[in-house]
Design a protein around this motif. Structure first.
Motif, mmCIF file in Angstrom:
data_model
loop_
_atom_site.group_PDB
_atom_site.id
_atom_site.type_symbol
_atom_site.label_atom_id
_atom_site.label_comp_id
_atom_site.label_asym_id
_atom_site.label_seq_id
_atom_site.Cartn_x
_atom_site.Cartn_y
_atom_site.Cartn_z
ATOM 1 N N ALA A 59 0.827 -1.209 0.000
ATOM 2 C CA ALA A 59 0.000 0.000 0.000
ATOM 3 C C ALA A 59 0.857 1.252 0.000
ATOM 4 N N ALA A 60 2.010 1.203 0.639
ATOM 5 C CA ALA A 60 2.885 2.370 0.710
ATOM 6 C C ALA A 60 3.504 2.699 -0.645
ATOM 7 N N SER A 61 3.547 1.730 -1.548
ATOM 8 C CA SER A 61 4.250 1.930 -2.811
ATOM 9 C C SER A 61 3.358 2.425 -3.950
ATOM 10 N N VAL A 62 2.073 2.627 -3.706
ATOM 11 C CA VAL A 62 1.165 3.029 -4.780
ATOM 12 C C VAL A 62 0.379 4.273 -4.395
ATOM 13 N N SER A 63 -0.235 4.886 -5.400
ATOM 14 C CA SER A 63 -1.033 6.086 -5.143
ATOM 15 C C SER A 63 -2.514 5.784 -5.005
ATOM 16 N N THR A 64 -2.963 4.638 -5.509
ATOM 17 C CA THR A 64 -4.380 4.273 -5.504
ATOM 18 C C THR A 64 -4.519 2.791 -5.208
ATOM 19 N N LEU A 65 -5.507 2.428 -4.402
ATOM 20 C CA LEU A 65 -5.765 1.024 -4.095
ATOM 21 C C LEU A 65 -7.048 0.597 -4.819
ATOM 22 N N LEU A 66 -6.972 -0.482 -5.568
ATOM 23 C CA LEU A 66 -8.123 -1.026 -6.281
ATOM 24 C C LEU A 66 -8.285 -2.476 -5.868
ATOM 25 N N ALA A 67 -9.441 -2.818 -5.321
ATOM 26 C CA ALA A 67 -9.710 -4.193 -4.905
ATOM 27 C C ALA A 67 -10.943 -4.694 -5.640
ATOM 28 N N ALA A 95 -7.185 1.731 6.690
ATOM 29 C CA ALA A 95 -6.797 2.955 7.383
ATOM 30 C C ALA A 95 -6.036 3.938 6.499
ATOM 31 N N SER A 96 -5.638 3.519 5.325
ATOM 32 C CA SER A 96 -4.862 4.376 4.439
ATOM 33 C C SER A 96 -5.685 5.587 3.997
ATOM 34 N N ASP A 97 -4.998 6.701 3.806
ATOM 35 C CA ASP A 97 -5.650 7.906 3.288
ATOM 36 C C ASP A 97 -5.591 7.980 1.766
ATOM 37 N N LYS A 98 -5.048 6.944 1.143
ATOM 38 C CA LYS A 98 -4.990 6.894 -0.320
ATOM 39 C C LYS A 98 -6.365 6.506 -0.857
ATOM 40 N N PRO A 99 -6.674 6.923 -2.085
ATOM 41 C CA PRO A 99 -7.967 6.547 -2.672
ATOM 42 C C PRO A 99 -8.114 5.033 -2.734
ATOM 43 N N LYS A 100 -9.308 4.574 -2.356
ATOM 44 C CA LYS A 100 -9.633 3.151 -2.369
ATOM 45 C C LYS A 100 -10.859 2.923 -3.247
ATOM 46 N N PHE A 101 -10.690 2.110 -4.265
ATOM 47 C CA PHE A 101 -11.796 1.741 -5.132
ATOM 48 C C PHE A 101 -12.046 0.256 -4.946
ATOM 49 N N ILE A 102 -13.277 -0.100 -4.670
ATOM 50 C CA ILE A 102 -13.635 -1.495 -4.459
ATOM 51 C C ILE A 102 -14.754 -1.861 -5.433
ATOM 52 N N ILE A 103 -14.557 -2.959 -6.133
ATOM 53 C CA ILE A 103 -15.569 -3.475 -7.063
ATOM 54 C C ILE A 103 -15.959 -4.851 -6.553
ATOM 55 N N HIS A 104 -17.266 -5.082 -6.471
ATOM 56 C CA HIS A 104 -17.740 -6.344 -5.893
ATOM 57 C C HIS A 104 -18.975 -6.827 -6.630
ATOM 58 N N GLY A 105 -19.103 -8.124 -6.751
ATOM 59 C CA GLY A 105 -20.287 -8.707 -7.374
ATOM 60 C C GLY A 105 -21.435 -8.804 -6.382
ATOM 61 N N GLU A 106 -22.615 -8.466 -6.843
ATOM 62 C CA GLU A 106 -23.807 -8.503 -5.997
ATOM 63 C C GLU A 106 -24.063 -9.903 -5.437
ATOM 64 N N ARG A 107 -23.751 -10.924 -6.220
ATOM 65 C CA ARG A 107 -24.035 -12.309 -5.823
ATOM 66 C C ARG A 107 -22.755 -13.125 -5.599
ATOM 67 N N ASP A 108 -21.739 -12.474 -5.065
ATOM 68 C CA ASP A 108 -20.458 -13.147 -4.810
ATOM 69 C C ASP A 108 -20.671 -14.259 -3.796
ATOM 70 N N GLU A 109 -20.378 -15.481 -4.204
ATOM 71 C CA GLU A 109 -20.607 -16.638 -3.348
ATOM 72 C C GLU A 109 -19.398 -16.966 -2.471
ATOM 73 N N LEU A 110 -18.231 -16.389 -2.751
ATOM 74 C CA LEU A 110 -17.025 -16.671 -1.969
ATOM 75 C C LEU A 110 -16.692 -15.574 -0.961
ATOM 76 N N CYS A 111 -16.886 -14.338 -1.356
ATOM 77 C CA CYS A 111 -16.613 -13.182 -0.494
ATOM 78 C C CYS A 111 -17.918 -12.385 -0.405
ATOM 79 N N PRO A 112 -18.704 -12.621 0.615
ATOM 80 C CA PRO A 112 -20.021 -11.996 0.694
ATOM 81 C C PRO A 112 -19.976 -10.463 0.598
ATOM 82 N N LEU A 113 -20.877 -9.936 -0.191
ATOM 83 C CA LEU A 113 -20.971 -8.487 -0.370
ATOM 84 C C LEU A 113 -21.127 -7.779 0.967
#
Length: 135
Positions: free
Chosen positions: A48-56, A71-89
């Motif tokens: 996280a320290a080595s980038v300007s933006t976090l995308l998950a 806790a980072s103050d860097k921009p965080k973009f998260i994309i998630h599937g509505e029906r994710d069966e492995l990582c619940p929304l």
């Protein structure tokens, strides 16, 4: 010419540099892209320290320690599937609610964990998020 940001694409349990190849090819002119090898002992804090933006994309927030990213103050973009069966929304929504700003969560309607039939939607969202941020 606008300053290029750096983008860290986090591998998942089944997601490595090879799986990210299409995103790397299409976004290489927008940002300097890093896909770490998490098997080599890198920590989330170091990455996280080595980038300007976090995308998950469909992050396994209940399975791994994402505290430094949250806790980072860097921009965080998260994309998630509505029906994710492995990582619940719900888990990602709870993580997002606690995450520091700036942040944005985009939920892809009817998408499962692998975004079957929705991969182009994910690409469009990434381009839009990065374009808005770098715009």
């Amino acid at each position: 010419m606008p300053k290029r940001g750096s983008l860290l694409l986090l591998p998942g349990l089944l997601c490595d540099r090879q799986l990210w190849r299409h995103q790397i090819e299409t976004m290489g002119d927008v940002a300097d892209i890093t896909v770490p090898d998490l098997t080599g002992g890198s920590t989330m804090a170091d990455l996280a320290a080595s980038v300007s933006t976090l995308l998950a994309i469909a992050p396994p927030v209940s399975r791994f320690d994402f505290e430094k990213a949250r806790a980072s103050d860097k921009p965080k973009f998260i994309i998630h599937g509505e029906r994710d069966e492995l990582c619940p929304l719900r888990e990602t929504q709870e993580f997002y609610a606690r995450a520091n700003d700036p942040k944005e969560l985009v939920v892809i309607e009817s998408a499962d964990h692998l975004f079957d039939g929705k991969v182009l939607d994910v690409g469009d969202v990434i381009e839009e998020l990065l374009g808005d941020w770098n715009g």
